[in-house]
Design a protein around this motif. Structure first.
Motif, mmCIF file in Angstrom:
data_model
loop_
_atom_site.group_PDB
_atom_site.id
_atom_site.type_symbol
_atom_site.label_atom_id
_atom_site.label_comp_id
_atom_site.label_asym_id
_atom_site.label_seq_id
_atom_site.Cartn_x
_atom_site.Cartn_y
_atom_site.Cartn_z
ATOM 1 N N PRO A 156 0.832 -1.204 0.000
ATOM 2 C CA PRO A 156 0.000 0.000 0.000
ATOM 3 C C PRO A 156 0.869 1.258 0.000
ATOM 4 O O PRO A 156 1.899 1.310 0.668
ATOM 5 C CB PRO A 156 -0.794 -0.127 1.303
ATOM 6 C CG PRO A 156 -0.732 -1.575 1.669
ATOM 7 C CD PRO A 156 0.588 -2.058 1.173
ATOM 8 N N ARG A 157 0.414 2.276 -0.736
ATOM 9 C CA ARG A 157 1.155 3.522 -0.764
ATOM 10 C C ARG A 157 0.897 4.310 0.512
ATOM 11 O O ARG A 157 -0.259 4.552 0.873
ATOM 12 C CB ARG A 157 0.722 4.352 -1.970
ATOM 13 C CG ARG A 157 1.382 5.735 -2.031
ATOM 14 C CD ARG A 157 0.918 6.540 -3.203
ATOM 15 N NE ARG A 157 -0.479 6.938 -3.148
ATOM 16 C CZ ARG A 157 -0.954 7.942 -2.417
ATOM 17 N NH1 ARG A 157 -0.147 8.630 -1.638
ATOM 18 N NH2 ARG A 157 -2.236 8.227 -2.443
ATOM 19 N N PRO A 158 1.929 4.763 1.211
ATOM 20 C CA PRO A 158 1.708 5.594 2.398
ATOM 21 C C PRO A 158 1.231 6.977 1.990
ATOM 22 O O PRO A 158 1.429 7.403 0.843
ATOM 23 C CB PRO A 158 3.108 5.654 3.038
ATOM 24 C CG PRO A 158 4.050 5.456 1.899
ATOM 25 C CD PRO A 158 3.358 4.504 0.966
ATOM 26 N N PRO A 159 0.598 7.726 2.897
ATOM 27 C CA PRO A 159 0.182 9.091 2.567
ATOM 28 C C PRO A 159 1.386 9.947 2.177
ATOM 29 O O PRO A 159 2.523 9.688 2.584
ATOM 30 C CB PRO A 159 -0.447 9.590 3.882
ATOM 31 C CG PRO A 159 -0.815 8.352 4.625
ATOM 32 C CD PRO A 159 0.216 7.332 4.266
ATOM 33 N N HIS A 160 1.123 10.980 1.393
ATOM 34 C CA HIS A 160 2.189 11.881 0.979
ATOM 35 C C HIS A 160 2.854 12.593 2.158
ATOM 36 O O HIS A 160 4.053 12.859 2.145
ATOM 37 C CB HIS A 160 1.625 12.956 0.045
ATOM 38 C CG HIS A 160 1.182 12.431 -1.280
ATOM 39 N ND1 HIS A 160 0.156 12.993 -2.003
ATOM 40 C CD2 HIS A 160 1.628 11.391 -2.027
ATOM 41 C CE1 HIS A 160 -0.003 12.337 -3.139
ATOM 42 N NE2 HIS A 160 0.860 11.347 -3.166
ATOM 43 N N LEU A 161 2.043 12.917 3.190
ATOM 44 C CA LEU A 161 2.509 13.778 4.271
ATOM 45 C C LEU A 161 2.430 13.077 5.617
ATOM 46 O O LEU A 161 1.579 12.212 5.841
ATOM 47 C CB LEU A 161 1.651 15.051 4.332
ATOM 48 C CG LEU A 161 1.588 15.905 3.059
ATOM 49 C CD1 LEU A 161 0.524 16.985 3.214
ATOM 50 C CD2 LEU A 161 2.939 16.524 2.756
ATOM 51 N N GLY A 272 11.290 20.780 0.241
ATOM 52 C CA GLY A 272 11.723 19.394 0.382
ATOM 53 C C GLY A 272 10.546 18.431 0.331
ATOM 54 O O GLY A 272 10.617 17.358 -0.284
ATOM 55 N N THR A 273 9.433 18.819 0.968
ATOM 56 C CA THR A 273 8.222 17.994 0.937
ATOM 57 C C THR A 273 7.687 17.874 -0.488
ATOM 58 O O THR A 273 7.315 16.790 -0.948
ATOM 59 C CB THR A 273 7.144 18.590 1.853
ATOM 60 O OG1 THR A 273 7.627 18.623 3.200
ATOM 61 C CG2 THR A 273 5.865 17.765 1.801
ATOM 62 N N LEU A 274 7.662 19.007 -1.215
ATOM 63 C CA LEU A 274 7.194 18.976 -2.596
ATOM 64 C C LEU A 274 8.039 18.036 -3.449
ATOM 65 O O LEU A 274 7.509 17.239 -4.224
ATOM 66 C CB LEU A 274 7.250 20.385 -3.199
ATOM 67 C CG LEU A 274 6.092 21.335 -2.962
ATOM 68 C CD1 LEU A 274 6.260 22.571 -3.843
ATOM 69 C CD2 LEU A 274 4.753 20.692 -3.241
ATOM 70 N N CYS A 275 9.355 18.149 -3.320
ATOM 71 C CA CYS A 275 10.246 17.284 -4.101
ATOM 72 C C CYS A 275 9.990 15.817 -3.790
ATOM 73 O O CYS A 275 9.972 14.976 -4.693
ATOM 74 C CB CYS A 275 11.711 17.638 -3.820
ATOM 75 S SG CYS A 275 12.280 19.163 -4.604
ATOM 76 N N SER A 276 9.802 15.506 -2.519
ATOM 77 C CA SER A 276 9.576 14.115 -2.111
ATOM 78 C C SER A 276 8.268 13.583 -2.694
ATOM 79 O O SER A 276 8.211 12.463 -3.213
ATOM 80 C CB SER A 276 9.559 13.998 -0.586
ATOM 81 O OG SER A 276 10.821 14.323 -0.038
ATOM 82 N N VAL A 277 7.196 14.382 -2.612
ATOM 83 C CA VAL A 277 5.901 13.950 -3.140
ATOM 84 C C VAL A 277 5.969 13.787 -4.656
ATOM 85 O O VAL A 277 5.492 12.794 -5.221
ATOM 86 C CB VAL A 277 4.793 14.942 -2.743
ATOM 87 C CG1 VAL A 277 3.478 14.582 -3.435
ATOM 88 C CG2 VAL A 277 4.598 14.958 -1.233
ATOM 89 N N LEU A 278 6.584 14.757 -5.334
ATOM 90 C CA LEU A 278 6.723 14.665 -6.788
ATOM 91 C C LEU A 278 7.579 13.462 -7.186
ATOM 92 O O LEU A 278 7.289 12.765 -8.159
ATOM 93 C CB LEU A 278 7.336 15.951 -7.336
ATOM 94 C CG LEU A 278 6.421 17.177 -7.364
ATOM 95 C CD1 LEU A 278 7.231 18.438 -7.626
ATOM 96 C CD2 LEU A 278 5.331 17.020 -8.411
ATOM 97 N N GLY A 279 8.646 13.221 -6.425
ATOM 98 C CA GLY A 279 9.517 12.085 -6.716
ATOM 99 C C GLY A 279 8.794 10.765 -6.589
ATOM 100 O O GLY A 279 8.912 9.878 -7.453
#
Length: 291
Positions: A156-161, A272-279
């Motif tokens: 399962p994919r974990p939440p973005h945040l 950093g959060t944006l980069c992680s979510v986009l990645g």
């Protein structure tokens, strides 16, 4: 000649920070068809394409396909910091190609000392990864495997945040809601706010060739959406439709710009959060294409 000090991609960095990147860079040259890098091996270089081009390719059960075509002024090597890409993803030179390459080890030392360089480079990374996600989504919707989500073997994919990230991002936002079936954002819209899901479920949908609408992803609490339009200012690449009643936090561009200019910590954490979510979004999209 394209360089870190003259490239439009780095124009929002302070002149001294661009000079620092240039001082670390060396010229590298690749022949047509030469493999520049491949997933599964450490990515030690951040590269700015000076001339020629680089194709981002992956192997699928139907053969090798191109995920993105990069040209002069584009960068590569930033994505691997935020996403573990499937085996078989590789960068291949298109024509005789020259790049300016910065080794990430001395770069990390510079980032520790110069805060403006650290946040500015994250902003550059966000835009570049966003462009790659858009390109991969176009590939995904053009294929029969068009669901952009990880295969079952990834779990399962974990939440973005995290809970903490939701809390401080929500402080910057305005409360919003939608009923089941409502469209929160529409493909092609030019709005730039992004959203944090507080409760409920939504679907990300995109029109494929021929007008067929495909579901790219399902979103739930602590997920984000709308971040690509926020980052690059381009029209929305997909629609987001509520599957149930949803509660959201909507963050407008001007609110976030004020906060990031006032506080380095907020700026650095958010980018950093944006980069992680986009990645992670890019990784999931590529896995869906690979099948």
């Amino acid at each position: 000649m394209i360089a870190f000090v003259t490239s439009e991609r780095f124009e929002f960095l302070d002149a001294k920070d661009r000079d620092r990147l240039e001082a670390l860079a060396k010229l590298d040259q690749f022949s047509d068809g030469q493999e520049v890098s491949a997933s599964g091996t450490p990515s030690e270089w951040l590269s700015l394409i000076v001339s020629g081009g680089v194709d981002l390719r992956t192997r699928t059960k139907d053969g090798e396909i191109t995920l993105a075509r990069l040209g002069p002024g584009d960068i590569y090597g930033e994505l691997e910091t935020f996403a573990d890409l499937p085996e078989g993803v590789r960068h291949v030179a298109r024509g005789e190609t020259i790049v300016r390459a910065v080794n990430k080890h001395p770069l990390k030392q510079e980032l520790k000392v110069h805060r403006s360089l650290a946040s500015g480079l994250l902003a550059v990374y966000c835009r570049s990864i966003s462009e790659k996600v858009r390109a991969a989504n176009e590939v995904a919707t053009g294929r029969s495997t068009g669901l952009s989500r990880p295969p079952p073997r990834l779990g399962p994919r974990p939440p973005h945040l995290s809970v903490e990230e939701v809390a401080w991002l929500s402080v910057l936002g305005l409360d919003a809601s939608a009923a089941s079936g409502d469209s929160v954002v529409q493909e092609g819209d030019t709005s730039r706010s992004f959203y944090v899901v507080v409760s409920g479920e939504l679907e990300v949908r995109k029109h494929a060739a021929g007008g067929e609408e495909r579901t790219l992803a399902t979103l739930g609490p602590r997920d984000m959406f709308g971040i690509m339009a926020f980052v690059d200012g381009k029209p929305r690449s997909a629609s987001v439709i509520a599957r149930s009643e949803v509660s959201l936090s909507r963050v407008e561009v001007d609110v976030l710009e004020k906060a990031t200019h006032l506080n380095f910590t907020v700026s650095f954490k958010f980018l950093g959060t944006l980069c992680s979510v986009l990645g992670r979004t890019y990784r999931d999209t590529v896995y869906s294409i690979v099948g």
